[in-house]
Design an enzyme around this catalytic site. Structure first.
Site, PDB file in Angstrom:
ATOM      1  N   CYS A  86       0.833  -1.191   0.000  1.00 21.49           N
ATOM      2  CA  CYS A  86       0.000   0.000   0.000  1.00 21.49           C
ATOM      3  C   CYS A  86       0.880   1.257   0.000  1.00 21.49           C
ATOM      4  O   CYS A  86       1.849   1.350  -0.755  1.00 21.49           O
ATOM      5  CB  CYS A  86      -0.951  -0.058   1.193  1.00 21.49           C
ATOM      6  SG  CYS A  86      -2.322   1.121   1.151  1.00 21.49           S
ATOM      7  N   THR A  87       0.582   2.220   0.855  1.00 20.76           N
ATOM      8  CA  THR A  87       1.321   3.478   0.867  1.00 20.76           C
ATOM      9  C   THR A  87       2.710   3.356   1.478  1.00 20.76           C
ATOM     10  O   THR A  87       3.435   4.348   1.557  1.00 20.76           O
ATOM     11  CB  THR A  87       0.528   4.556   1.625  1.00 20.76           C
ATOM     12  OG1 THR A  87       0.140   4.034   2.899  1.00 20.76           O
ATOM     13  CG2 THR A  87      -0.708   4.965   0.838  1.00 20.76           C
TER      14      THR A  87
END
Length: 240
Positions: free
Chosen positions: A117-118
């Site tokens: 993800c981030t």
């Protein structure tokens, strides 16, 4: 009469290390960690650790707190280093030069560097994705270009020794892919069986036409403003 014993050769240990910092999304770290923990049970020579600034409970973006097993200073040289993501706290961590420096140092000691993800935004902020194809959560994907990365909309993408997964649950897919690379497809399939990873979303697959970054731009800007209020230079870089 003497009996000679053949020398015992220890299996070299390959460490799969997960980075923990305050406010991350638990599934980003726990999903892949579970995959690799099962791999370590099936194949001699692998171990998993979780590293943080201090060995103490850290909040996540849920009511659950997590505790690292190691600090960066006590972590063995990692074979694989995985950086999980999150929302506002992860964006704020992009301005944490101490954390970014530790990521650079740990990445230089690793054979494979990955993110969920981030988490890729932290790799990007550390200068580890420049010129590389990479992915992150779809709402944040455009931010990768601010650090010279090349955004790719795939479940996971590998460029050299760096592998980045899309949002949250994609970390499990990435981990199974890496398990196959490390120990073979048969072992990875057994890991998948043991964790019973066979998704059947009750409402079917995601309608990706709804994942329009422009539609969610105000929400993203709100998160950036909240996370980087004390770091105007980085905020300006991400919002220009």
């Amino acid at each position: 009469m003497t009996t000679s014993l053949a020398p015992q050769h220890e299996v070299p240990i390959k460490t799969i290390a997960f980075v923990q910092y305050p406010g991350l999304t638990p599934l980003d770290i726990v999903g892949p960690l579970q995959v690799f923990s099962v791999l370590a049970q099936l194949v001699p020579g692998y171990t998993t650790v979780v590293v943080g600034e201090r060995i103490e409970p850290m909040a996540t973006d849920t009511p659950l707190s997590l505790v690292p097993s190691h600090t960066f200073e006590t972590m063995p040289d990692p074979h694989v280093l995985i950086v999980p993501g999150g929302t506002v706290p992860t964006v704020a961590a992009m301005a944490d030069e101490n954390l970014l420096d530790k990521l650079r140092t740990a990445a230089a000691r690793s054979e494979i560097v990955g993110s969920v993800c981030t988490g890729s935004l932290l790799l990007a902020a550390a200068g580890l994705l420049t010129g590389r194809r990479a992915n992150t959560h779809w709402m944040y994907r455009g931010l990768l270009t601010k650090f010279g990365a090349i955004p790719v909309a795939e479940r996971w993408v590998r460029d050299g020794n760096v592998i980045t997964a899309a949002g949250v649950s994609a970390g499990i897919d990435m981990a199974l892919h890496l398990a196959g690379q490390l120990a073979g497809q048969d072992v990875a399939r057994k890991v998948q069986l043991f964790v019973e990873y066979d998704p059947e979303p009750p409402f079917g697959p995601i309608d990706w036409e709804d994942a329009d970054p422009a539609q969610y731009a105000p929400r993203l800007r709100q998160r950036l403003d909240q996370a980087l209020a004390d770091h105007p230079a980085l905020l300006a870089r991400l919002t220009d």
